[in-house]
Design a protein around this motif. Sequence first.
Motif, PDB file in Angstrom:
ATOM      1  N   ILE A  11       0.442  -1.126   0.509  1.00  0.00           N
ATOM      2  CA  ILE A  11       0.310   0.103   0.474  1.00  0.00           C
ATOM      3  C   ILE A  11       0.976   1.597   0.098  1.00  0.00           C
ATOM      4  O   ILE A  11       0.639   2.208  -0.543  1.00  0.00           O
ATOM      5  CB  ILE A  11      -1.267  -0.254   1.232  1.00  0.00           C
ATOM      6  N   THR A  12       1.893   1.376   1.180  1.00  0.00           N
ATOM      7  CA  THR A  12       2.831   2.578   0.601  1.00  0.00           C
ATOM      8  C   THR A  12       3.864   2.484  -0.953  1.00  0.00           C
ATOM      9  O   THR A  12       3.771   4.279  -1.060  1.00  0.00           O
ATOM     10  CB  THR A  12       4.131   2.272   1.585  1.00  0.00           C
ATOM     11  N   LEU A  13       3.824   1.433  -1.217  1.00  0.00           N
ATOM     12  CA  LEU A  13       4.198   1.619  -2.725  1.00  0.00           C
ATOM     13  C   LEU A  13       3.442   2.399  -4.025  1.00  0.00           C
ATOM     14  O   LEU A  13       3.718   2.918  -4.388  1.00  0.00           O
ATOM     15  CB  LEU A  13       4.874   0.864  -2.885  1.00  0.00           C
ATOM     16  N   LEU A  14       2.034   1.709  -3.700  1.00  0.00           N
ATOM     17  CA  LEU A  14       1.423   2.579  -4.707  1.00  0.00           C
ATOM     18  C   LEU A  14       0.868   3.476  -4.371  1.00  0.00           C
ATOM     19  O   LEU A  14       0.714   4.669  -4.706  1.00  0.00           O
ATOM     20  CB  LEU A  14      -0.315   1.749  -3.948  1.00  0.00           C
ATOM     21  N   PHE A  46      -3.048   6.938   4.778  1.00  0.00           N
ATOM     22  CA  PHE A  46      -3.891   6.135   5.660  1.00  0.00           C
ATOM     23  C   PHE A  46      -3.676   5.322   6.313  1.00  0.00           C
ATOM     24  O   PHE A  46      -3.634   5.196   6.977  1.00  0.00           O
ATOM     25  CB  PHE A  46      -4.867   7.096   5.791  1.00  0.00           C
ATOM     26  N   PHE A  47      -4.128   4.564   5.085  1.00  0.00           N
ATOM     27  CA  PHE A  47      -4.555   2.373   5.388  1.00  0.00           C
ATOM     28  C   PHE A  47      -3.245   2.219   5.536  1.00  0.00           C
ATOM     29  O   PHE A  47      -3.042   1.328   6.318  1.00  0.00           O
ATOM     30  CB  PHE A  47      -5.224   2.383   3.554  1.00  0.00           C
ATOM     31  N   ASP A  48      -2.014   2.839   5.101  1.00  0.00           N
ATOM     32  CA  ASP A  48      -1.324   2.173   5.388  1.00  0.00           C
ATOM     33  C   ASP A  48      -1.004   1.654   6.517  1.00  0.00           C
ATOM     34  O   ASP A  48      -0.251   0.084   7.394  1.00  0.00           O
ATOM     35  CB  ASP A  48       0.204   2.547   4.282  1.00  0.00           C
ATOM     36  N   GLY A  49      -0.561   2.207   7.395  1.00  0.00           N
ATOM     37  CA  GLY A  49      -0.570   1.896   8.912  1.00  0.00           C
ATOM     38  C   GLY A  49      -1.747   1.367   9.204  1.00  0.00           C
ATOM     39  O   GLY A  49      -1.266   1.046  10.912  1.00  0.00           O
ATOM     40  N   GLY A  62       8.756  -0.566   7.766  1.00  0.00           N
ATOM     41  CA  GLY A  62       7.384   0.206   7.126  1.00  0.00           C
ATOM     42  C   GLY A  62       7.331   1.344   7.744  1.00  0.00           C
ATOM     43  O   GLY A  62       7.052   1.999   6.887  1.00  0.00           O
ATOM     44  N   LEU A  63       8.157   2.101   8.197  1.00  0.00           N
ATOM     45  CA  LEU A  63       8.121   3.516   9.012  1.00  0.00           C
ATOM     46  C   LEU A  63       8.901   4.707   8.226  1.00  0.00           C
ATOM     47  O   LEU A  63       9.168   5.205   7.544  1.00  0.00           O
ATOM     48  CB  LEU A  63       8.469   3.159  10.118  1.00  0.00           C
TER      49      LEU A  63
END
Length: 243
Positions: A11-14, A46-49, A62-63
């Motif tokens: 999700i972060t990469l997206l 918002f949703f990756d976390g 991830g951070l």
Amino acid sequence: MKIKAQIPNIITLLNLFCGCIALVFAFRLNFEYAFYFVSLGIFLDFFDGFFARLLKVQSALGLQLDSLADMVTSGVVPGTAMFFLLAHSQNPGYGFFQPDFTGSLLPFLGFIITMGSCYRLANFNVDTRQTSSFIGLPTPANALFILSLPLIVAYNEYPVVTAALSNQWVLLFITALSAYILNAEIPLFALKIKSFDLKSNLLQIVFILISLGLIIFFRFLGIPLLIIVYILMSVINNATQKD
């Protein structure tokens, strides 16, 4: 490698992917699509976390990945937008979608926003005080603020505001203020609703309702207005809690 552990990272990469697309649109001077893709990237941010906490797969990787993705979506893209706004201010009559920045170094000062964002993101990763709230304006909020400005100019719905945003000194002030407020020691309340208790989330709910009203009535101008409201509400909330 556990697939579950990689879901938040994907999700972060997206988010990063959206930032790259937004950057392409920004250089093509299509700031409306740049704004939309930055908004989508922030939504994913918002949703990756959220999924990391839900799946209990939070990690140091991830951070760091989150901040690197935000650097593009909420750092490079708004700096690029300010670059073109400053270029436009050099010769407003030349046309916003064909800015003339030949021979001028002024537009490059727009990337002060990018540098301020970079410093804030690096500091956020090592600042243990920002676990439940923010100190300084978060980069996604600042990105939306900056990216709304070329849309206000392009649509020219508020001529007085458009004229102000075509003035290089106003834009330089906004640039400096942006870099400062990103890193200012000003506590700002978090927008995340962690429980269904109305009393504990009253501040967030009131802000969301005000934000919806500003967007509906003022469209793109409502975005910088809601960021200003967010900061003012935080300052008032801080003062109230101290009393």
